[in-house]
Design a protein around this motif. Structure first.
Motif, mmCIF file in Angstrom:
data_model
loop_
_atom_site.group_PDB
_atom_site.id
_atom_site.type_symbol
_atom_site.label_atom_id
_atom_site.label_comp_id
_atom_site.label_asym_id
_atom_site.label_seq_id
_atom_site.Cartn_x
_atom_site.Cartn_y
_atom_site.Cartn_z
ATOM 1 N N LYS A 123 0.812 -1.221 0.000
ATOM 2 C CA LYS A 123 0.000 0.000 0.000
ATOM 3 C C LYS A 123 0.843 1.267 0.000
ATOM 4 O O LYS A 123 0.294 2.368 0.008
ATOM 5 N N SER A 124 2.154 1.119 0.015
ATOM 6 C CA SER A 124 3.001 2.307 0.150
ATOM 7 C C SER A 124 4.123 2.373 -0.879
ATOM 8 O O SER A 124 5.133 3.012 -0.641
ATOM 9 N N TYR A 125 3.943 1.705 -2.018
ATOM 10 C CA TYR A 125 5.009 1.665 -3.009
ATOM 11 C C TYR A 125 5.206 3.014 -3.699
ATOM 12 O O TYR A 125 4.252 3.710 -4.042
ATOM 13 N N VAL A 126 6.486 3.344 -3.909
ATOM 14 C CA VAL A 126 6.875 4.519 -4.672
ATOM 15 C C VAL A 126 7.828 4.053 -5.773
ATOM 16 O O VAL A 126 8.798 3.334 -5.512
ATOM 17 N N LEU A 127 7.555 4.450 -7.010
ATOM 18 C CA LEU A 127 8.358 4.049 -8.160
ATOM 19 C C LEU A 127 8.957 5.295 -8.811
ATOM 20 O O LEU A 127 8.225 6.209 -9.200
ATOM 21 N N LYS A 128 10.287 5.342 -8.915
ATOM 22 C CA LYS A 128 10.974 6.463 -9.546
ATOM 23 C C LYS A 128 11.681 5.963 -10.801
ATOM 24 O O LYS A 128 12.411 4.974 -10.747
ATOM 25 N N ILE A 129 11.483 6.649 -11.912
ATOM 26 C CA ILE A 129 12.081 6.267 -13.194
ATOM 27 C C ILE A 129 12.798 7.486 -13.765
ATOM 28 O O ILE A 129 12.211 8.563 -13.865
ATOM 29 N N ASN A 130 14.060 7.315 -14.153
ATOM 30 C CA ASN A 130 14.821 8.433 -14.701
ATOM 31 C C ASN A 130 15.707 7.987 -15.857
ATOM 32 O O ASN A 130 16.353 6.927 -15.778
ATOM 33 N N LEU A 131 15.722 8.777 -16.909
ATOM 34 C CA LEU A 131 16.588 8.530 -18.057
ATOM 35 C C LEU A 131 18.051 8.612 -17.626
ATOM 36 O O LEU A 131 18.433 9.488 -16.850
ATOM 37 N N ILE A 132 18.865 7.686 -18.126
ATOM 38 C CA ILE A 132 20.284 7.636 -17.769
ATOM 39 C C ILE A 132 21.118 8.277 -18.868
ATOM 40 O O ILE A 132 20.884 8.055 -20.058
ATOM 41 N N GLN A 133 22.103 9.042 -18.467
ATOM 42 C CA GLN A 133 23.089 9.570 -19.409
ATOM 43 C C GLN A 133 24.477 9.110 -18.998
ATOM 44 O O GLN A 133 24.905 9.355 -17.873
ATOM 45 N N ARG A 134 25.180 8.416 -19.900
ATOM 46 C CA ARG A 134 26.558 8.030 -19.628
ATOM 47 C C ARG A 134 27.465 9.257 -19.723
ATOM 48 O O ARG A 134 27.170 10.196 -20.453
ATOM 49 N N SER A 135 28.560 9.210 -18.998
ATOM 50 C CA SER A 135 29.539 10.288 -19.087
ATOM 51 C C SER A 135 30.199 10.263 -20.463
ATOM 52 O O SER A 135 30.585 9.200 -20.968
ATOM 53 N N LEU A 136 30.348 11.431 -21.074
ATOM 54 C CA LEU A 136 30.998 11.497 -22.379
ATOM 55 C C LEU A 136 32.457 11.056 -22.295
ATOM 56 O O LEU A 136 33.044 10.645 -23.302
ATOM 57 N N GLN A 137 33.030 11.115 -21.124
ATOM 58 C CA GLN A 137 34.411 10.666 -20.947
ATOM 59 C C GLN A 137 34.542 9.152 -21.086
ATOM 60 O O GLN A 137 35.650 8.640 -21.252
ATOM 61 N N ASP A 138 33.427 8.439 -21.020
ATOM 62 C CA ASP A 138 33.450 6.984 -21.167
ATOM 63 C C ASP A 138 33.523 6.545 -22.626
ATOM 64 O O ASP A 138 33.680 5.354 -22.902
ATOM 65 N N PHE A 139 33.376 7.494 -23.542
ATOM 66 C CA PHE A 139 33.430 7.179 -24.973
ATOM 67 C C PHE A 139 34.801 7.599 -25.512
ATOM 68 O O PHE A 139 35.159 8.774 -25.445
ATOM 69 N N PRO A 140 35.597 6.668 -26.019
ATOM 70 C CA PRO A 140 36.958 6.992 -26.481
ATOM 71 C C PRO A 140 36.969 8.073 -27.560
ATOM 72 O O PRO A 140 36.023 8.209 -28.341
ATOM 73 N N GLU A 141 38.046 8.815 -27.603
ATOM 74 C CA GLU A 141 38.180 9.890 -28.581
ATOM 75 C C GLU A 141 38.641 9.387 -29.947
ATOM 76 O O GLU A 141 38.663 10.163 -30.903
ATOM 77 N N ASN A 142 39.013 8.103 -30.043
ATOM 78 C CA ASN A 142 39.530 7.590 -31.313
ATOM 79 C C ASN A 142 38.450 6.931 -32.170
ATOM 80 O O ASN A 142 38.727 6.038 -32.972
ATOM 81 N N ALA A 143 37.205 7.359 -32.000
ATOM 82 C CA ALA A 143 36.131 6.870 -32.860
ATOM 83 C C ALA A 143 36.341 7.348 -34.292
ATOM 84 O O ALA A 143 37.062 8.318 -34.543
ATOM 85 N N VAL A 144 35.684 6.685 -35.226
ATOM 86 C CA VAL A 144 35.618 7.189 -36.589
ATOM 87 C C VAL A 144 34.511 8.244 -36.603
ATOM 88 O O VAL A 144 33.389 7.969 -36.176
ATOM 89 N N VAL A 145 34.821 9.440 -37.078
ATOM 90 C CA VAL A 145 33.865 10.551 -36.981
ATOM 91 C C VAL A 145 33.392 10.972 -38.367
ATOM 92 O O VAL A 145 34.190 11.174 -39.274
ATOM 93 N N TYR A 146 32.071 11.109 -38.474
ATOM 94 C CA TYR A 146 31.481 11.705 -39.681
ATOM 95 C C TYR A 146 30.900 13.047 -39.284
ATOM 96 O O TYR A 146 30.041 13.133 -38.400
ATOM 97 N N GLY A 147 31.346 14.123 -39.940
ATOM 98 C CA GLY A 147 30.902 15.457 -39.569
ATOM 99 C C GLY A 147 31.998 16.201 -38.825
ATOM 100 O O GLY A 147 33.164 15.783 -38.815
ATOM 101 N N ASP A 148 31.637 17.276 -38.191
ATOM 102 C CA ASP A 148 32.583 18.126 -37.482
ATOM 103 C C ASP A 148 33.077 17.418 -36.217
ATOM 104 O O ASP A 148 32.284 17.145 -35.315
ATOM 105 N N PRO A 149 34.368 17.119 -36.117
ATOM 106 C CA PRO A 149 34.879 16.434 -34.914
ATOM 107 C C PRO A 149 34.639 17.225 -33.633
ATOM 108 O O PRO A 149 34.598 16.640 -32.543
ATOM 109 N N ASP A 150 34.468 18.542 -33.755
ATOM 110 C CA ASP A 150 34.278 19.389 -32.581
ATOM 111 C C ASP A 150 32.808 19.686 -32.288
ATOM 112 O O ASP A 150 32.501 20.531 -31.439
ATOM 113 N N ALA A 151 31.906 19.008 -32.966
ATOM 114 C CA ALA A 151 30.476 19.222 -32.713
ATOM 115 C C ALA A 151 30.144 18.915 -31.255
ATOM 116 O O ALA A 151 30.711 17.998 -30.655
ATOM 117 N N LYS A 152 29.223 19.681 -30.694
ATOM 118 C CA LYS A 152 28.872 19.517 -29.282
ATOM 119 C C LYS A 152 27.941 18.328 -29.038
ATOM 120 O O LYS A 152 27.774 17.879 -27.909
#
Length: 319
Positions: A131-160
């Motif tokens: 009778k007292s349940y609370v459910l919280k749901i939130n979208l997750i964002q990974r840290s951009l630092q977790d994605f290596p910089e040596n990816a193959v890039v299409y477009g502006d490498p400095d795009a935000k």
């Protein structure tokens, strides 16, 4: 949201007839789809007969919500309503199976925190009794630092903003992404200040996934990664080959692009890009890649990668 002892049939019919309440839409549409009405005197709070809802928004889009249940909830019957109400959340074996082993934690003061099986949403479930349940749901964002910089890039490498793709050349769904979606992204996203970053995630049961990843990096050395990748997805002759036959097939694809085949073959046989591929694999595990292709928008999981409306919403949130 579920079994109300004296109103179960009415509530069940309501759940079965309601539209999906997808996240990443306006608060008004989110409330409309859950058939919620505003709570008088409480801005941003909504309710229906089963629960009260506190949406969480960012830039006008709902990225999470807290549900406070008004009645007893039978956990074993949560799966169907949960699938109807929140189709963005994915549970291979169902929501109730996910929490069943953790009921002592759910009923503790701290509650139980976990993610859906795609790793897209964090969920916190807590209540001392049904009778007292609370459910919280939130979208997750990974840290951009977790994605290596040596990816193959299409477009502006400095795009935000980046659309980050983990892929495997032997993966059928990756072929669909490449041939039916990626071309559209290449044509439209750079003009929006968005680049595309490709990461290798060769699955272990695809015997030629690593060799083709290595070959594509050798093509990248000569400025032809994307063209070579297209050839790999377009052709199938290399899939069942191995050893020197596979090598010959991959070199033949390079020759079709007028690459220096001697340099290409020397690069391929040396395996000089294996460390890069291993790094991409490690990064994929760190950001909880759920299979291939796995797509993120500035670190936010995007499992519905063929949904152009949702892509634009995630880009808007990232800017």
């Amino acid at each position: 949201m579920q079994h109300v002892k004296h109103q179960m049939s009415a509530l069940g019919l309501m759940l079965l007839s309601m539209a999906s309440a997808q996240f990443l839409q306006t608060e008004q549409n989110f409330a409309k789809h859950l058939r919620l009405t505003p709570v008088a005197g409480q801005k941003g709070v909504y309710q229906n007969d089963a629960y009260k809802v506190y949406p969480k928004t960012k830039k006008g889009q709902v990225t999470g919500a807290t549900l406070v249940f008004k009645h007893a909830v039978q956990l074993s019957k949560l799966d169907l309503p949960f699938r109807i109400m929140f189709p963005d959340l994915y549970f291979e074996d169902g929501f109730s199976e996910k929490i069943k082993p953790h009921l002592p934690e759910v009923r503790s003061p701290e509650g139980f925190t976990f993610t859906d099986d795609s790793g897209s949403y964090q969920i916190h479930f807590q209540g001392k009794d049904s009778k007292s349940y609370v459910l919280k749901i939130n979208l997750i964002q990974r840290s951009l630092q977790d994605f290596p910089e040596n990816a193959v890039v299409y477009g502006d490498p400095d795009a935000k903003v980046s659309v980050q793709v983990f892929s495997d050349f032997q993966c059928p769904a990756c072929k669909v992404l490449s041939q039916e979606v990626l071309a559209d992204w290449k044509a439209k996203l750079p003009a929006q200040g968005v680049n595309i970053k490709y990461y290798h995630y060769p699955l272990p049961y695809h015997k030629n996934a690593v060799p083709t990843a290595l070959a594509s990096e050798c093509a990248r050395d000569q400025g032809k990664f994307w063209e070579y990748a297209d050839y790999l997805f377009e052709t199938t002759g290399w899939i069942r080959k191995s050893g020197t036959e596979l090598q010959d097939a991959l070199v033949s694809l390079a020759s079709r692009l007028d690459l220096d085949t001697e340099k290409f073959e020397a690069c391929y046989t040396s395996g000089q890009h294996q460390a890069l591929i291993d790094g991409h694999m490690a990064a994929g595990k760190n950001v909880q890649v759920w299979g291939t292709p796995s797509v993120y928008v500035n670190g936010v999981p995007f499992p519905e990668w063929d949904n152009s409306w949702k892509l634009q919403t995630l880009i808007k949130l990232a800017k």
